[in-house]
Design an enzyme around this catalytic site. Structure first.
Site, PDB file in Angstrom:
ATOM      1  N   LYS A  16      11.235  94.014  -7.283  1.00 56.10           N
ATOM      2  CA  LYS A  16      12.501  93.193  -7.946  1.00 56.10           C
ATOM      3  C   LYS A  16      11.595  92.385  -8.890  1.00 56.10           C
ATOM      4  CE  LYS A  16      14.877  90.703  -5.291  1.00 56.10           C
ATOM      5  NZ  LYS A  16      14.483  89.260  -5.728  1.00 56.10           N
ATOM      6  N   THR A  17      10.493  91.430  -8.497  1.00 55.63           N
ATOM      7  CA  THR A  17       9.884  90.462  -9.179  1.00 55.63           C
ATOM      8  C   THR A  17       9.410  90.944  -9.941  1.00 55.63           C
ATOM      9  OG1 THR A  17      10.024  88.704  -7.278  1.00 55.63           O
ATOM     10  CG2 THR A  17       8.580  88.459  -9.040  1.00 55.63           C
ATOM     11  N   VAL A  18       8.516  92.165  -9.943  1.00 59.03           N
ATOM     12  CA  VAL A  18       7.797  92.786 -11.246  1.00 59.03           C
ATOM     13  C   VAL A  18       8.677  93.317 -12.152  1.00 59.03           C
ATOM     14  CG1 VAL A  18       6.362  94.441 -11.538  1.00 59.03           C
ATOM     15  CG2 VAL A  18       6.051  93.407  -9.477  1.00 59.03           C
ATOM     16  N   LYS A  33      14.470  81.237 -10.955  1.00 51.46           N
ATOM     17  CA  LYS A  33      14.737  81.698  -9.450  1.00 51.46           C
ATOM     18  C   LYS A  33      15.265  80.441  -8.729  1.00 51.46           C
ATOM     19  CE  LYS A  33      13.192  84.126  -5.473  1.00 51.46           C
ATOM     20  NZ  LYS A  33      13.494  85.633  -5.434  1.00 51.46           N
TER      21      LYS A  33
END
Length: 209
Positions: A16-18, A33
């Site tokens: 998800k972060t990538v 975030k």
């Protein structure tokens, strides 16, 4: 008003972060975030800043930074702090904004408030990030049902992983949700490789309408 999108996942550790980094770079967006759990390793904000080549002013500081790598409600208790979900509001920024949630939709922020409850209050469109492999049909369809039960708009589903063509097809057929594309596994993860793969994998025109 400029485009504002929430990125959430069907589970933790699925890329998800990538994906959020690729999306932030592609949109020329700022990144936020709201709650970060775990500070010993690179945080999600630091990862996105590195992979999206973001200047400091486009990385909005987290509202809560929690030491323990656990669900936010538990990490906050162990840190001796209290998360106030009502204080979580998307920041005003110039241009697009990508907001990345913690883990999945039903992750607790407190003993009485789930992450999805905050998303429902915001009413912003959500991009749901899902793995491509075994188990994704169940997890993704359940997440879509949870979003729709709270009338949260779904911008689409983005997959991360090796190609499994039937899974996105089945998810689209059962849910009617848009499939935005698939980010392949990048064994050498650099800003340029991510930008190239993202551009080749996703058509963002539907998000900008």
């Amino acid at each position: 008003m400029s485009l504002r999108l929430v990125v959430t996942g069907t589970d933790t550790g699925i890329g998800k972060t990538v994906f959020a980094a690729g999306l932030t770079a592609a949109l020329g967006a700022s990144y936020w975030k709201p709650v970060q759990s775990g500070l010993e390793e690179e945080t999600d904000s630091e990862t996105v800043a590195r992979l999206a080549l973001l200047p400091a002013e486009r990385v909005i500081p987290e509202a809560w930074r929690l030491k323990t790598p656990a669900s936010p409600h538990l990490a906050a208790e162990l840190d001796g702090v209290t998360i106030d979900p009502d204080a979580l509001n998307p920041p005003d920024v110039a241009g697009p904004l990508v907001i990345e949630g913690a883990g999945g939709l039903l992750v607790p922020l407190t003993r009485s408030v789930l992450t999805i409850d905050v998303f429902a209050r915001w009413g912003l469109p959500v991009v749901l990030v899902a793995r491509t492999g075994l188990g994704t049909i169940n997890h993704t369809l359940l997440s879509i049902e949870a979003l729709r039960a709270r009338r949260i708009p779904i911008a689409g589903v983005a997959f991360v992983g090796e190609a499994h063509p039937d899974n996105p097809l089945v998810i689209a057929e059962f849910s009617g949700a848009a499939v935005l594309g698939r980010l392949p596994v990048l064994h050498e993860l650099t800003p340029q490789r991510l930008a190239d793969a993202f551009a080749a994998s996703f058509d963002l025109s539907s998000l900008k309408r």
